[in-house]
Every structure is written in structure tokens, then in C-alpha cells.
Design an enzyme around this catalytic site. Structure first.
Site: not given
Length: 488
Positions: A15, A17, A37, A109, A135, A190, A193-194, A197
Site C-alpha cells: 500500500l 502510493v 501491508n 516493474n 503504467s 512494460k 514502454h518505460n 518513455e
């Protein structure tokens, strides 16, 4: 903590953000959710947020056993914890209470091979496993995100109804989620993708540098330029937030906040993974690699400050020319250069995904990946719709550069692109992303390269052989012996 009136639909462990926001998103979409958590204060904080944000059906647990047992069978639990050993530790903690047929989903990730290892280990215990790229940052997690689930198809089907609701919704193309493929494909996509980015952010930073350093645009002018760009072909999340950044004043001093931010870029490793994978698969990804190098160099702040002194003392200033430029023309040229460079960067990323898909037998659909990136994620843009259509026109497209529409767009912009790169070079400003993209384009579009000389050199010193353009077969020449005879 108040127990749910009946077993919840899903659980979420981790938990921070992103985890909090995704849990609240799931609850808001009408799916009762249990959360856990290791640090209990995070559990209490999330429960409190659920009450404040609409008395959402979210239930917190301080111990893993009661958390797992609160979820309806077969259980589905999403983990959002730091990649690596924390994932293994969380799996160990949760699996002690799970039963055959239950499912664990890693939303971090993660390195794709770790996901494949864990999927096999879970299967031996009778558990399903999914590696799912998430993402969109905290805002996306709360209000609509882009998701790349890969691994067990059965696991995907067990949570598909939830994912379709919590994903970003794009009016003309639907929810930003699809089943990616087997094994670690979701995590791999992913990762790339990064990497894309990284390229996007570097190219935007270079556009900013040229406009500010050569064009002398103020922050307010920059804000206006990027806001205008966000209405056209460059419309995207990153261009939008860049415009926002230029307009924010410093709350601790006079001036604008962006000018007070230290010029050292952080990173979490996914860009480096992308470049490593490109090298392993022999896929050229110079724009993405140059963006990674730029981050490495930005980290040498103290060295750069000292180097600036050395070269300034030698009569070498930051900006070499005092030339006057036409702001309006410069802004238009930089816009075109940014867009053309972006095409090359995405072409590299897509080619990397395709090569890995071929190697692993994943059968990934590149057009579908572009579709699910159109909303929710950091690289979301109108541009991705064009990529989606390019692969719809030709699923076997060798490279985005040769798609008829993209080819025309690059041809139309190449003069402006070259002007910007030349201007930057002559002004002593580094534009590694734009320059790498241009070199990629210029290399890819040529039918013959100087690689013939490199291959001749390899054969000369290492007898590596070569092929000929006029005769089939492999050849070796005793270059040294012939050269010595010619010298005598």
C-alpha cells in the site's frame, strides 16, 4: 478493523502510493476489496481514505492470514511491492494461506525472467500467476490506468472483469488493457514502454534546451508553446505536463520552480533493462540508449561544473554562437524535429518487442499494444493511434519508418529536423536523442552503408570472412600479404 459483510472480490497487498490508489480505484468501480501491508499504518491510512472518498467497499487487515481468508474463492491477490526479493518474500507470506486454484498477480516493474520463474514455481503449488505491467503513475492508478497482464491466461480471465473497469477508457478504442501473452511478456512490454518513455522525455528536454538556450524563450513563452503543441500532432500526457511545469512559480523564492530543480535525473532501472535487451537481441535502439546515457551524464553534476570552468577558461562558453534566430521559425522547426525523432524512437521500441516476441514465441500484437497505451500511461498520446493504424494496415510491417503515412511525415519534416540538429551542434548544445534519431533514419534509409569497410577490416585482422555483392558464398582474403606486396 471492520470485517467485510461477506468475502471480498479481490485482495491487494502493498500500500505505497500506487497500491493505495489502485485499491481505491477497484473499490470505486464496485468491487469489494481487502487490503494488506506489512506496515499497518499504511493499512489504516488506506481505510481512512476509502471512507473519505465515498465510503468505498475497502477492508483493511493487519495480518496476512485474515487478509487472505477474507477473499472469496478462488482468491485473486494483486501485489504492488518493490521488484526483486520483496516480491519473493510477499509471495512466501501469502502462499502459506492460499489454496489450489488461487491466483497471485505481480503489478510491479519486475524483470520478466523473474516472472517466468515464479509462474513455474506457483504452478507446482497449484497456484496461478500473472505478471502485470501497471503504467500511469499515482494519478492513473486512481482514475484509470494502462495494464499489460502476461502469464497464465486462466489467471487473466479470473480478473478480466475488474481490469476492464479500472483501466483507462479511451472513447474510440476501449479499455487500456488486453491479455498480452504467455510467460513474462506483460512485464517485458512494460519494460520497453518505460524505455520509450525515457526517449520521449529526453527528446522533450532537448526541444526545451534549444528553445531556451538558442531561442531565448522565457518560461511563459515555453508554457505557451508546449500548450499549443498539445493541440496538434504532439498531443500527449508528457507535452501537457511539460506545459504545466513551465507555468508553476517557485513558492520558496522568486521566479519559476523548474529553474530551481537540480539537473540530475533519477532512474529505477527499466530504461537500462530496455537497452540491455536491445543489445542482447541485436536490435538498434540508439534514441533510447542516448536517453539513458544522458541520465548517466546528468548524474555527473560536480564533474560537469568543473568541466564548464575548464572549457570556459579556454575560451569555450556554454553557447558558442551569438546568432540571432527567428523565434517563430525556430519553434516550428523544433516541433517538427521533435515529432520526427519520436517516430524513430517508437520504431526502435516496437522492433525490440517484435524481436523478443519472435524469440520467445509470444505472438505479441504490436498494434494492440499501441492501442492500450493510448490512455492511462505516461506515454499516452494521439500519436499511438497512428501506430495502431499502421499495424492494422500491415501487421508484418518491418519498421514504422516505412509505413506510407509515417514515411511521408518524416519526409515532410526532415529539413526542419536537420536544421535543428545543425543549429544545436553549432551552438554547442547536445541533442543526443534528436541526433541519434536522425542517424537512425539516415542509416536505415540507405541501400548501401560503409559497413563493407568494417567487414573488410574484420577479415583483414581476424579472418572473419565476408560476403560479396556479386557472387554468393563466404570469402577470405589475405589482405596483409597483398598489402605487403604492394608496399614493396
Amino acid at each position: 478493523m471492520a470485517a467485510p459483510p461477506k468475502p471480498t472480490r479481490i485482495g491487494l497487498a502493498g500500500l505505497a502510493v500506487m497500491g493505495q490508489n489502485l485499491a481505491l480505484n477497484i473499490a470505486e468501480k464496485g468491487f469489494p476489496i481487502s487490503v494488506y501491508n506489512r506496515s499497518t499504518s499504511k493499512v489504516d491510512e488506506t481505510v481512512e481514505r476509502a471512507k473519505k472518498e465515498g465510503d468505498l467497499p475497502l477492508y483493511g487487515f493487519h495480518d496476512p492470514e485474515s487478509f487472505v481468508k477474507s477473499i472469496q474463492k478462488p482468491r485473486v491477490i494483486i501485489m504492488l511491492v518493490k521488484a526483486g526479493s520483496p516480491v519473493d518474500q510477499t509471495i512466501k507470506t501469502l502462499s502459506a494461506y492460499l489454496e489450489k486454484g488461487d491466483c497471485i498477480i505481480d503489478g510491479g516493474n519486475e524483470w520478466y525472467e523473474n516472472t517466468e520463474r515464479r509462474e513455474k514455481a506457483m504452478a507446482e503449488l497449484g497456484l496461478l500467476y500473472l505478471g502485470m505491467g501497471v503504467s500511469g503513475g499515482e494519478e492513473g492508478a486512481r482514475n484509470g490506468i494502462s495494464l499489460t497482464p502476461g502469464g497464465s491466461f486462466e489467471a487473466f480471465k479470473s480478473i478480466e472483469d475488474i481490469l476492464l473497469k479500472v483501466a483507462a477508457q479511451v472513447p474510440d478504442s476501449g479499455p487500456c488493457v488486453t491479455y498480452i501473452g504467455k510467460g513474462g511478456s506483460g512485464n517485458f512490454v512494460k519494460i520497453v514502454h518505460n524505455g520509450i518513455e525515457y526517449g520521449d522525455m529526453q527528446l522533450i528536454a532537448e526541444a526545451y534546451d534549444v528553445l531556451k538556450s538558442v531561442g531565448k524563450l522565457s518560461n511563459e513563452e515555453l508554457r505557451s508553446v508546449f500548450a499549443e503543441w498539445n493541440k496538434g500532432e504532439l498531443l500527449s500526457f508528457l507535452i501537457e505536463i511539460t506545459a504545466d511545469i513551465f507555468g508553476i512559480k517557485d513558492d520558496k523564492d522568486e521566479g519559476y520552480l523548474v529553474d530551481k530543480v537540480l539537473d540530475k535525473t533519477g532512474m529505477k532501472g527499466t530504461g537500462k533493462w530496455t537497452v540491455q535487451q536491445a543489445a542482447d537481441l541485436s536490435v538498434a535502439a540508439p534514441t533510447i540508449a542516448s536517453s539513458l546515457d544522458a541520465r548517466f551524464l546528468s548524474g555527473l553534476k560536480e564533474e560537469r561544473v568543473e568541466a564548464a570552468k575548464v572549457f570556459k577558461a579556454g575560451g569555450f562558453g556554454d553557447i558558442l554562437t551569438g546568432q540571432v534566430v527567428d523565434k517563430k521559425h525556430l519553434i516550428d522547426d523544433v516541433r517538427q524535429a521533435l515529432y520526427a525523432s519520436k517516430i524513430c524512437s517508437y520504431a526502435q521500441g516496437m522492433n525490440l518487442i517484435r524481436e523478443m516476441s519472435i524469440e520467445k514465441g509470444w505472438d505479441l500484437k504490436l498494434g494492440e499494444l499501441a492501442r492500450i497505451w493510448k490512455g492511462g500511461c505516461i506515454i499516452q498520446s494521439v500519436f499511438l493511434g497512428r501506430i495502431n493504424k499502421a499495424y492494422d494496415r500491415n501487421p508484418d510491417l518491418a519498421n514504422l519508418l516505412v509505413d506510407p503515412e509515417f514515411a511521408k511525415e518524416i519526409i515532410d519534416r526532415q529539413s526542419a529536423w536537420r536544421r535543428v540538429v545543425c543549429l544545436a551542434i553549432n551552438s554547442g548544445i547536445s541533442t543526443p536523442g534528436m541526433s541519434s534519431s536522425l542517424a537512425y533514419f539516415d542509416t536505415y534509409r540507405r541501400g548501401r552503408l560503409p559497413a563493407n569497410l568494417v567487414q573488410a577490416q574484420r577479415d583483414y585482422f581476424g579472418a572473419h570472412t565476408y560476403e560479396r555483392v556479386d557472387v554468393e558464398g563466404s570469402f577470405h582474403t589475405e589482405w596483409f600479404k597483398i598489402a605487403r606486396q604492394l608496399k614493396n
